[in-house]
Design a protein around this motif. Structure first.
Motif, PDB file in Angstrom:
ATOM      1  N   ARG A   1       0.859  -1.190   0.000  1.00 41.46           N
ATOM      2  CA  ARG A   1       0.000   0.000   0.000  1.00 41.46           C
ATOM      3  C   ARG A   1       0.890   1.233   0.000  1.00 41.46           C
ATOM      4  O   ARG A   1       1.840   1.326   0.781  1.00 41.46           O
ATOM      5  CB  ARG A   1      -0.922   0.016   1.217  1.00 41.46           C
ATOM      6  N   MET A   2       0.553   2.180  -0.867  1.00 42.87           N
ATOM      7  CA  MET A   2       1.374   3.377  -1.048  1.00 42.87           C
ATOM      8  C   MET A   2       0.513   4.614  -0.762  1.00 42.87           C
ATOM      9  O   MET A   2      -0.680   4.613  -1.053  1.00 42.87           O
ATOM     10  CB  MET A   2       1.837   3.380  -2.512  1.00 42.87           C
ATOM     11  N   VAL A   3       1.120   5.631  -0.172  1.00 43.35           N
ATOM     12  CA  VAL A   3       0.409   6.908   0.026  1.00 43.35           C
ATOM     13  C   VAL A   3       1.241   8.005  -0.626  1.00 43.35           C
ATOM     14  O   VAL A   3       2.414   8.187  -0.280  1.00 43.35           O
ATOM     15  CB  VAL A   3       0.187   7.219   1.523  1.00 43.35           C
ATOM     16  N   VAL A   4       0.623   8.697  -1.598  1.00 47.82           N
ATOM     17  CA  VAL A   4       1.323   9.762  -2.320  1.00 47.82           C
ATOM     18  C   VAL A   4       0.598  11.093  -2.094  1.00 47.82           C
ATOM     19  O   VAL A   4      -0.504  11.131  -1.541  1.00 47.82           O
ATOM     20  CB  VAL A   4       1.449   9.448  -3.830  1.00 47.82           C
ATOM     21  N   ASN A   5       1.221  12.169  -2.561  1.00 48.88           N
ATOM     22  CA  ASN A   5       0.673  13.502  -2.331  1.00 48.88           C
ATOM     23  C   ASN A   5      -0.549  13.801  -3.202  1.00 48.88           C
ATOM     24  O   ASN A   5      -0.652  13.338  -4.335  1.00 48.88           O
ATOM     25  CB  ASN A   5       1.745  14.559  -2.592  1.00 48.88           C
ATOM     26  N   ALA A   6      -1.428  14.647  -2.662  1.00 48.04           N
ATOM     27  CA  ALA A   6      -2.639  15.037  -3.378  1.00 48.04           C
ATOM     28  C   ALA A   6      -2.315  15.897  -4.598  1.00 48.04           C
ATOM     29  O   ALA A   6      -2.912  15.744  -5.659  1.00 48.04           O
ATOM     30  CB  ALA A   6      -3.576  15.795  -2.439  1.00 48.04           C
ATOM     31  N   ALA A   7      -1.331  16.798  -4.433  1.00 56.05           N
ATOM     32  CA  ALA A   7      -1.023  17.750  -5.502  1.00 56.05           C
ATOM     33  C   ALA A   7      -0.457  17.062  -6.738  1.00 56.05           C
ATOM     34  O   ALA A   7      -0.465  17.623  -7.823  1.00 56.05           O
ATOM     35  CB  ALA A   7      -0.057  18.810  -4.997  1.00 56.05           C
ATOM     36  N   THR A   8       0.054  15.852  -6.553  1.00 58.38           N
ATOM     37  CA  THR A   8       0.715  15.145  -7.654  1.00 58.38           C
ATOM     38  C   THR A   8      -0.094  13.930  -8.114  1.00 58.38           C
ATOM     39  O   THR A   8       0.425  13.078  -8.828  1.00 58.38           O
ATOM     40  CB  THR A   8       2.104  14.662  -7.190  1.00 58.38           C
ATOM     41  N   ARG A   9      -1.364  13.862  -7.706  1.00 54.51           N
ATOM     42  CA  ARG A   9      -2.167  12.667  -7.942  1.00 54.51           C
ATOM     43  C   ARG A   9      -2.151  12.200  -9.398  1.00 54.51           C
ATOM     44  O   ARG A   9      -1.819  11.039  -9.683  1.00 54.51           O
ATOM     45  CB  ARG A   9      -3.614  12.927  -7.511  1.00 54.51           C
ATOM     46  N   GLU A  10      -2.491  13.098 -10.321  1.00 53.75           N
ATOM     47  CA  GLU A  10      -2.648  12.683 -11.722  1.00 53.75           C
ATOM     48  C   GLU A  10      -1.351  12.139 -12.302  1.00 53.75           C
ATOM     49  O   GLU A  10      -1.323  11.075 -12.894  1.00 53.75           O
ATOM     50  CB  GLU A  10      -3.171  13.832 -12.599  1.00 53.75           C
ATOM     51  N   LYS A  11      -0.265  12.909 -12.116  1.00 59.28           N
ATOM     52  CA  LYS A  11       0.989  12.457 -12.738  1.00 59.28           C
ATOM     53  C   LYS A  11       1.516  11.200 -12.063  1.00 59.28           C
ATOM     54  O   LYS A  11       2.098  10.336 -12.712  1.00 59.28           O
ATOM     55  CB  LYS A  11       2.028  13.579 -12.747  1.00 59.28           C
ATOM     56  N   ASP A  12       1.298  11.076 -10.744  1.00 59.43           N
ATOM     57  CA  ASP A  12       1.743   9.865 -10.035  1.00 59.43           C
ATOM     58  C   ASP A  12       1.014   8.634 -10.557  1.00 59.43           C
ATOM     59  O   ASP A  12       1.624   7.600 -10.837  1.00 59.43           O
ATOM     60  CB  ASP A  12       1.480   9.986  -8.525  1.00 59.43           C
ATOM     61  N   LEU A  13      -0.309   8.743 -10.657  1.00 59.34           N
ATOM     62  CA  LEU A  13      -1.101   7.595 -11.108  1.00 59.34           C
ATOM     63  C   LEU A  13      -0.737   7.233 -12.547  1.00 59.34           C
ATOM     64  O   LEU A  13      -0.624   6.052 -12.899  1.00 59.34           O
ATOM     65  CB  LEU A  13      -2.600   7.889 -10.975  1.00 59.34           C
ATOM     66  N   ALA A  14      -0.521   8.259 -13.376  1.00 63.46           N
ATOM     67  CA  ALA A  14      -0.149   8.002 -14.778  1.00 63.46           C
ATOM     68  C   ALA A  14       1.200   7.278 -14.837  1.00 63.46           C
ATOM     69  O   ALA A  14       1.364   6.298 -15.573  1.00 63.46           O
ATOM     70  CB  ALA A  14      -0.094   9.313 -15.547  1.00 63.46           C
ATOM     71  N   TRP A  15       2.153   7.754 -14.032  1.00 61.86           N
ATOM     72  CA  TRP A  15       3.503   7.158 -14.025  1.00 61.86           C
ATOM     73  C   TRP A  15       3.455   5.722 -13.489  1.00 61.86           C
ATOM     74  O   TRP A  15       4.050   4.806 -14.066  1.00 61.86           O
ATOM     75  CB  TRP A  15       4.420   8.031 -13.176  1.00 61.86           C
ATOM     76  N   LEU A  16       2.737   5.548 -12.381  1.00 63.18           N
ATOM     77  CA  LEU A  16       2.610   4.213 -11.786  1.00 63.18           C
ATOM     78  C   LEU A  16       2.002   3.235 -12.786  1.00 63.18           C
ATOM     79  O   LEU A  16       2.503   2.120 -12.982  1.00 63.18           O
ATOM     80  CB  LEU A  16       1.700   4.262 -10.549  1.00 63.18           C
ATOM     81  N   THR A  17       0.931   3.663 -13.431  1.00 64.24           N
ATOM     82  CA  THR A  17       0.222   2.789 -14.363  1.00 64.24           C
ATOM     83  C   THR A  17       1.118   2.435 -15.548  1.00 64.24           C
ATOM     84  O   THR A  17       1.208   1.285 -15.969  1.00 64.24           O
ATOM     85  CB  THR A  17      -1.066   3.494 -14.852  1.00 64.24           C
ATOM     86  N   GLN A  18       1.835   3.470 -16.031  1.00 63.34           N
ATOM     87  CA  GLN A  18       2.730   3.266 -17.177  1.00 63.34           C
ATOM     88  C   GLN A  18       3.845   2.273 -16.833  1.00 63.34           C
ATOM     89  O   GLN A  18       4.132   1.357 -17.598  1.00 63.34           O
ATOM     90  CB  GLN A  18       3.330   4.627 -17.564  1.00 63.34           C
ATOM     91  N   GLN A  19       4.458   2.455 -15.662  1.00 67.85           N
ATOM     92  CA  GLN A  19       5.584   1.601 -15.284  1.00 67.85           C
ATOM     93  C   GLN A  19       5.132   0.202 -14.843  1.00 67.85           C
ATOM     94  O   GLN A  19       5.881  -0.759 -14.969  1.00 67.85           O
ATOM     95  CB  GLN A  19       6.402   2.255 -14.159  1.00 67.85           C
ATOM     96  N   ALA A  20       3.913   0.115 -14.321  1.00 64.89           N
ATOM     97  CA  ALA A  20       3.443  -1.169 -13.771  1.00 64.89           C
ATOM     98  C   ALA A  20       3.095  -2.171 -14.863  1.00 64.89           C
ATOM     99  O   ALA A  20       3.128  -3.386 -14.635  1.00 64.89           O
ATOM    100  CB  ALA A  20       2.226  -0.927 -12.874  1.00 64.89           C
TER     101      ALA A  20
END
Lengths: 127, 365
Positions: B110-129
């Motif tokens: 389980r990971m907790v990331v920042n609210a301000a970076t939500r979109e780019k984080d999810l995009a990066w995670l999905t791309q790399q995963a």
């Protein structure tokens, strides 16, 4: 709701002015201003004797959040500053219109008439 | 339109002064930021951190995926529940975000990331995963309440559902545990002990009210910021960004260089930066005089012999309610010595360069 004493005059930049019995003026920042700034941690006061024009910066008030200039609502000479604020700037949060006054001024202009009364100031806060 | 967390009405009811933060309407304070700060240092306070982004990562290759994705090494996590702080880097070694990841079992983190970076984080995670066949599942159905302070755990345990409390009670620092749909981490962003409780959004209001009834007062983002800065914790977007590496952001300790054959995103860029000599460092500043350090103020750096080294910049600054003076994080030339000067509204004021931990567990460091 912020407190707006009826007997004071107000500027658009949230300073208040009290006309004292000897015609000197006391000035400070409004309850609205102190609430917007949050906890004050530092006040930079002017030297007594300084002669300033209306709209000149007279003090800097700093809260945990931000630094803000306080402007002269009228032209005049600084005759007294509230030294207690050097050690306890939070007095302004507690008592913006009484113990938290900033400076006393000997006015040299007649800009006092241009300032707002309590009703007009309340109206701009509602905008 | 900014979003509201499920606790929005609770904030209003407690007199929360709402501001926009990263697209969310969040309480900056409930009256006095300093009083809230002191409460967390000396007793307990609670924060709505439901705007933060909880992401579950699952799949047989999830460990391998995270060892490639993150600069810190999740292979160090041997015990289920153990948490790790890490940066997620781009290829150039810049920080996409900082995060906490909890190792739950071999196919779930389980990971907790920042609210301000939500979109780019999810995009990066999905791309790399994708290449690892790892499933990325944002848990927008969960709310999060942080209860922080020396008395926080005791207070929280008294109102958590019995099974959740039983699971949370034995937690060591920097561990988390799940109990049904609830999750409790003994983690935080204040430099104090406490819990971060993730729970179904529909139950958040009930827990909030129980904590209030137990005497835990709500605290806003303002206090959260002064608390984290006193604790010397970085804020993403201020102290590090996509154009700064962890090496110049005080986060070198979060890079796991060993084993040498672990390839992670950004590793090559960091090695090149190190080989060329790291040019800057992130330090703590303590202002010697009255005044308040603020982000973006210019720092005139000197080495210990007093020779000028050029300019640095304050990345986060505030008034420290614990130390009663101003403190900051600043990025300065690597050779900066014990003193520097900061340009505060046109005046140069001396500041002491210190290790960026000012307060820990209620005590000045």
């Amino acid at each position: 709701m912020s407190e707006i004493p009826a007997e004071l005059k107000y500027s658009k930049s949230h300073e208040w002015v009290r006309v004292n019995d000897d015609n000197t003026l006391t000035l400070g920042i409004t309850d609205h201003a102190q609430a917007a700034l949050g906890d004050l941690v530092f006040v930079e006061l002017p030297e007594t004797g300084a002669e300033l024009m209306a709209d000149d910066a007279v003090c800097v008030v700093e809260s945990v959040k931000a630094a803000s200039d306080v402007y002269m609502p009228v032209s005049g000479e600084i005759i007294e500053v509230n030294e207690a604020l050097n050690d306890e700037p939070e007095i302004i949060n507690r008592s913006p219109y009484e113990d938290g006054w900033l400076v006393k001024v000997n006015p040299t202009g007649n800009e006092l008439d241009d300032l707002m009364d309590a009703e007009a100031y309340a109206a701009i806060l509602d905008e | 339109m900014s979003q509201q967390t499920v606790l929005f009405d609770k904030h209003r009811a407690s007199g929360g002064k709402m501001v926009d933060f990263a697209g969310w309407q969040m309480p900056v304070n409930y009256g006095s930021q300093i009083a809230e700060h002191q409460l967390v240092r000396h007793d307990a306070g609670m924060f709505d951190v439901s705007h933060m982004v909880i992401v579950d990562l699952s799949g047989d290759s999830v460990t391998g995926f995270l060892r490639y994705l993150l600069a810190n090494d999740v292979a160090r996590l041997k015990q289920p529940g153990k948490a790790l702080y890490s940066c997620m880097l781009n290829d150039a070694g810049g920080v996409i975000d900082d995060l906490i990841v909890y190792y739950m079992h071999n196919s779930w983190y389980r990971m907790v990331v920042n609210a301000a970076t939500r979109e780019k984080d999810l995009a990066w995670l999905t791309q790399q995963a994708a290449a690892f066949g790892v499933e990325v599942n944002e848990r927008a159905d969960l709310a999060m309440i942080a209860v922080q302070g020396p008395n926080a755990r005791e207070q929280a345990l008294s109102v958590l559902p019995p099974d959740v409390a039983a699971a949370a009670r034995p937690l060591a620092r920097f561990y988390g545990v799940d109990s049904g749909e609830w999750f409790v981490g003994r983690t935080g962003y204040t430099g104090e002990d406490g819990f971060e409780v993730m729970l179904p959004a529909g139950e958040a209001g009930i827990l909030w009210d129980k904590l209030l009834a137990a005497g835990v007062k709500p605290c806003g983002l303002g206090a959260r910021d002064t608390l984290r800065l006193e604790a010397g914790m970085n804020l993403y977007g201020s102290d590090m960004t996509e154009t700064t590496s962890p090496l110049i952001s005080g986060l070198g300790w979060t890079i796991s260089w060993q084993p040498e054959d672990r390839d992670f995103i950004g590793r090559r860029a960091l090695q090149a930066e190190q080989a060329a000599g790291v040019k800057q460092k992130l330090v703590g500043l303590a202002l010697e005089q009255r005044g308040v350090l603020r982000a973006h103020q210019s720092v005139l750096a000197k080495d210990n012999a007093g020779h000028p080294l050029g300019k640095g910049e304050v990345t986060s600054g505030t008034f420290s309610p614990t130390l009663k003076k101003s403190i900051a994080l600043a990025r300065v030339p690597a050779a900066t010595g014990e003193y520097c000067e900061v340009d505060i509204r046109g005046k140069l004021l001396p500041a002491r360069v210190v290790k960026p931990v000012f307060v820990r567990d209620g005590q000045a460091v």
